[in-house]
Scaffold this motif. Structure first.
Motif, mmCIF file in Angstrom:
data_model
loop_
_atom_site.group_PDB
_atom_site.id
_atom_site.type_symbol
_atom_site.label_atom_id
_atom_site.label_comp_id
_atom_site.label_asym_id
_atom_site.label_seq_id
_atom_site.Cartn_x
_atom_site.Cartn_y
_atom_site.Cartn_z
ATOM 1 N N ARG A 168 0.799 -1.235 0.081
ATOM 2 C CA ARG A 168 -0.059 -0.029 -0.047
ATOM 3 C C ARG A 168 0.911 1.077 -0.126
ATOM 4 O O ARG A 168 1.838 1.286 0.448
ATOM 5 N N LYS A 169 0.397 2.402 -0.470
ATOM 6 C CA LYS A 169 0.900 3.724 -0.518
ATOM 7 C C LYS A 169 0.426 4.426 0.766
ATOM 8 O O LYS A 169 -0.601 4.371 1.281
ATOM 9 N N HIS A 170 1.319 5.035 1.468
ATOM 10 C CA HIS A 170 1.124 5.929 2.730
ATOM 11 C C HIS A 170 1.597 7.181 2.540
ATOM 12 O O HIS A 170 2.280 7.489 1.846
ATOM 13 N N ALA A 171 0.854 7.991 3.337
ATOM 14 C CA ALA A 171 1.241 9.555 3.054
ATOM 15 C C ALA A 171 1.992 10.137 4.245
ATOM 16 O O ALA A 171 2.238 9.694 5.271
ATOM 17 N N THR A 172 2.947 11.224 3.751
ATOM 18 C CA THR A 172 3.508 12.018 4.352
ATOM 19 C C THR A 172 3.248 13.371 4.463
ATOM 20 O O THR A 172 2.726 13.938 3.540
ATOM 21 N N VAL A 173 3.067 14.102 5.706
ATOM 22 C CA VAL A 173 2.733 15.411 6.027
ATOM 23 C C VAL A 173 3.722 16.381 6.353
ATOM 24 O O VAL A 173 4.651 15.845 7.438
ATOM 25 N N ILE A 174 4.294 17.260 5.783
ATOM 26 C CA ILE A 174 5.395 18.304 6.346
ATOM 27 C C ILE A 174 4.935 19.399 6.539
ATOM 28 O O ILE A 174 4.192 20.163 5.532
ATOM 29 N N GLY A 175 5.018 20.039 7.623
ATOM 30 C CA GLY A 175 4.323 21.404 8.367
ATOM 31 C C GLY A 175 5.087 22.658 7.551
ATOM 32 O O GLY A 175 6.261 22.347 6.970
ATOM 33 N N ASP A 176 4.344 23.760 7.570
ATOM 34 C CA ASP A 176 5.015 25.113 7.169
ATOM 35 C C ASP A 176 6.399 25.310 7.867
ATOM 36 O O ASP A 176 6.678 24.870 9.123
ATOM 37 N N GLY A 177 7.197 25.707 7.119
ATOM 38 C CA GLY A 177 8.623 25.959 7.721
ATOM 39 C C GLY A 177 9.545 25.041 8.191
ATOM 40 O O GLY A 177 10.551 25.329 8.717
ATOM 41 N N ALA A 178 9.161 23.905 7.939
ATOM 42 C CA ALA A 178 10.118 22.690 8.348
ATOM 43 C C ALA A 178 11.496 22.703 7.096
ATOM 44 O O ALA A 178 11.509 23.158 6.309
ATOM 45 N N PHE A 179 12.299 22.206 8.113
ATOM 46 C CA PHE A 179 13.758 22.256 7.382
ATOM 47 C C PHE A 179 14.164 20.728 7.458
ATOM 48 O O PHE A 179 14.323 19.970 8.355
ATOM 49 N N ILE A 180 14.389 19.930 6.210
ATOM 50 C CA ILE A 180 14.570 18.430 6.245
ATOM 51 C C ILE A 180 16.071 18.540 5.626
ATOM 52 O O ILE A 180 16.429 19.007 4.632
ATOM 53 N N GLY A 181 16.897 17.883 6.477
ATOM 54 C CA GLY A 181 18.369 17.973 6.244
ATOM 55 C C GLY A 181 18.707 16.936 5.163
ATOM 56 O O GLY A 181 17.889 15.892 4.890
ATOM 57 N N SER A 182 19.893 16.716 4.621
ATOM 58 C CA SER A 182 20.078 16.008 3.310
ATOM 59 C C SER A 182 20.295 14.541 3.936
ATOM 60 O O SER A 182 20.471 14.208 5.021
ATOM 61 N N ASP A 183 19.820 13.711 2.795
ATOM 62 C CA ASP A 183 20.010 12.368 2.955
ATOM 63 C C ASP A 183 19.064 11.969 4.162
ATOM 64 O O ASP A 183 19.312 10.773 4.853
ATOM 65 N N THR A 184 17.839 12.250 4.161
ATOM 66 C CA THR A 184 16.922 12.039 5.184
ATOM 67 C C THR A 184 15.880 11.010 4.450
ATOM 68 O O THR A 184 15.187 11.281 3.556
ATOM 69 N N MET A 185 15.591 9.998 5.022
ATOM 70 C CA MET A 185 14.390 8.987 4.780
ATOM 71 C C MET A 185 13.191 9.141 5.654
ATOM 72 O O MET A 185 13.471 9.202 6.745
ATOM 73 N N MET A 186 11.966 9.700 4.992
ATOM 74 C CA MET A 186 10.894 9.738 5.856
ATOM 75 C C MET A 186 9.897 8.738 5.679
ATOM 76 O O MET A 186 9.239 8.464 4.548
#
Length: 464
Positions: A398-416
């Motif tokens: 199955r496919k699943h959802a990711t939610v990223i809020g306003d102004g978040a900073f995701i560092g390089s090489d991150t797996m969510m």
């Protein structure tokens, strides 16, 4: 104008050397049959009947997909046995009961015929001057076309096929038969049964209606195409390429007249159904396919392929493949971006180099600059995604959802790893594997402890 268009689309098209219907082959991404049907619709024909035969299911499917919501119904009639153009028209009349008004018979392999040509062609019958009319043209090279011999009043004396032309006739008779006919519907229905098949192919030829109507005391004239290209047909792959180039030039010339800049018009392939706003610049090797819509002051390409894309004003779409996506104003894409169906990029957002986005919303001003994959994600405004980051949205079933809020900073090489939520203003350290929700304003780190063994490398090299 109560006109009917009968489109002949039953032929095998053997010279195309294809396992598909000849009329399914596309010009600027649009099947040939759809070019002709669209022209008939735009010409205000009130009824359109397509005669199918070889590859009938394939042609029907093309029509069903394109005209399911058309205000003008597009009907199909099957010619199970291909016994000539006269036979095809007779089947269409019998199946639909057409027996009045102008009837225009068009070949489905004439994709360049223009709506105004069809409208005026039908009007030549509606005005009552003639019972039948033949669409004619004067191509630069008339070889291969039937020649039209006229009397002093402009009525047809006869149509002389190329193989029957004397050298003198071939030299002086330059009016050529484009293979389309218009008739008074009542007279056509009343006389179509008189066509006979006493010929080498044992087929019923629609051009015989010229002599039949004349023998009945009716006048048959011509309607001359001002642009001979309206009457050019496709029987080979070479002709398909030739007509694609003509269609490309027509579309690009129209767009340039409307205020669009082309760096090299010969290297841009724009669908006839696409729309581009003024002061947009189209760079070489740009393809707009389907019903793409692009606003003003955009930069398209080079090397971009946009299918059914809706883009606002001020967008830069460089070396990008995008399919069924929506881009709001001032969006930047590429180079080498891949935007898959369901992507919605809000104003001022960015999908950078080697970025793939699928079925996701990228918030206003948010950036996915490079080497990242974002799928099944809702991203807020002002988010920055570091290089090499991915949303792990598929668990194998199955496919699943990711939610990223306003102004978040995701560092390089991150797996969510979805499903997961990263809160507004949160920070995610580089090289983290995020499997749990991150609260608003929090820092999330997931790393093994770094170990240093002094002298190990020197000792290993010494041992070797």
């Amino acid at each position: 104008m109560d006109a009917t268009a009968i489109v002949l689309a039953a032929g095998e098209g053997t010279r195309m050397k294809s396992k598909h219907a000849k009329l399914s082959h596309a010009i600027l991404g649009k099947p040939m049959i759809n070019w002709v049907v669209d022209a008939a619709i735009e010409a205000a024909c009130e009824r359109i009947v397509v005669v199918v035969g070889c590859h009938a299911d394939e042609v029907r499917a093309l029509l069903a997909d394109a005209y399911a919501d058309s205000p003008i119904p597009v009907e199909t009639v099957e010619q199970a046995e291909q016994l000539g153009t006269g036979h095809a028209v007779r089947i269409a009349l019998e199946a639909t009961g057409i027996n009045k008004g102008p009837v225009v018979v068009l070949n489905g392999d004439l994709p360049l015929i223009q709506p105004e040509t069809i409208r005026r062609f039908a009007s030549s019958i509606a005005e009552g001057d003639v019972a039948g009319s033949v669409l004619t043209m004067t191509p630069p090279d008339p070889f291969g076309y039937g020649r039209i011999q006229l009397d002093a009043e402009g009525s047809i004396v006869r149509i002389i096929e190329q193989k029957d032309c004397t050298p003198e006739q071939a030299e002086c008779l330059l009016e050529c038969n484009a293979g389309c006919y218009a008739f008074d519907g009542a007279l056509l229905a009343g006389h179509i049964g008189q066509i006979r098949s006493e010929n080498a192919q044992s087929e019923y030829y629609l051009p015989d209606m010229v002599e039949i109507l004349k023998a009945a005391g009716e006048r048959v004239g011509i309607y001359h195409c001002d642009d001979y290209r309206d009457g050019l047909g496709v029987n080979t792959r070479a002709q398909l390429a030739e007509l694609t180039a003509i269609a490309r030039d027509r579309v690009n010339a129209r767009l340039m007249a409307e205020g669009v800049t082309f760096i090299d018009p010969a290297q841009a392939w724009i669908s006839p159904d696409a729309q581009i706003g003024r002061d947009t610049v189209v760079w070489p090797q740009t393809h707009l396919i389907g019903r793409a819509q692009v606003g003003e002051d955009c930069q398209l390409g080079p090397n971009a392929r946009l299918t059914n894309v809706r883009a606002g004003n001020g967008c830069v779409i460089d070396e990008t493949v995008a399919i069924d996506v929506a881009l709001e104003d001032d969006v930047t894409c590429g180079p080498r971006a891949y935007l898959r169906p369901g992507t919605h990029m809000l104003t001022g957002s960015k999908a950078g180099t080697h970025v793939e986005i699928k079925k996701s919303t990228i918030g206003e001003g948010s950036k996915v600059p490079h080497l990242s994959y974002i799928g099944d994600t809702t991203m807020g405004a002002g988010v920055n995604v570091g290089a090499g980051s991915i949303t792990c949205n598929y668990d194998g079933a199955r496919k699943h959802a990711t939610v990223i809020g306003d102004g978040a900073f995701i560092g390089s090489d991150t797996m969510m790893v979805a499903p997961v939520r990263i809160g507004a203003g949160a920070l995610v350290g580089a090289s983290s594997c995020i499997t749990k929700d991150v609260p608003d304003g929090a820092l999330a780190l997931e790393r093994s402890e770094q170990r240093i063994i002094e002298g190990y490398a020197d000792a290993k090299r010494a041992k070797e």
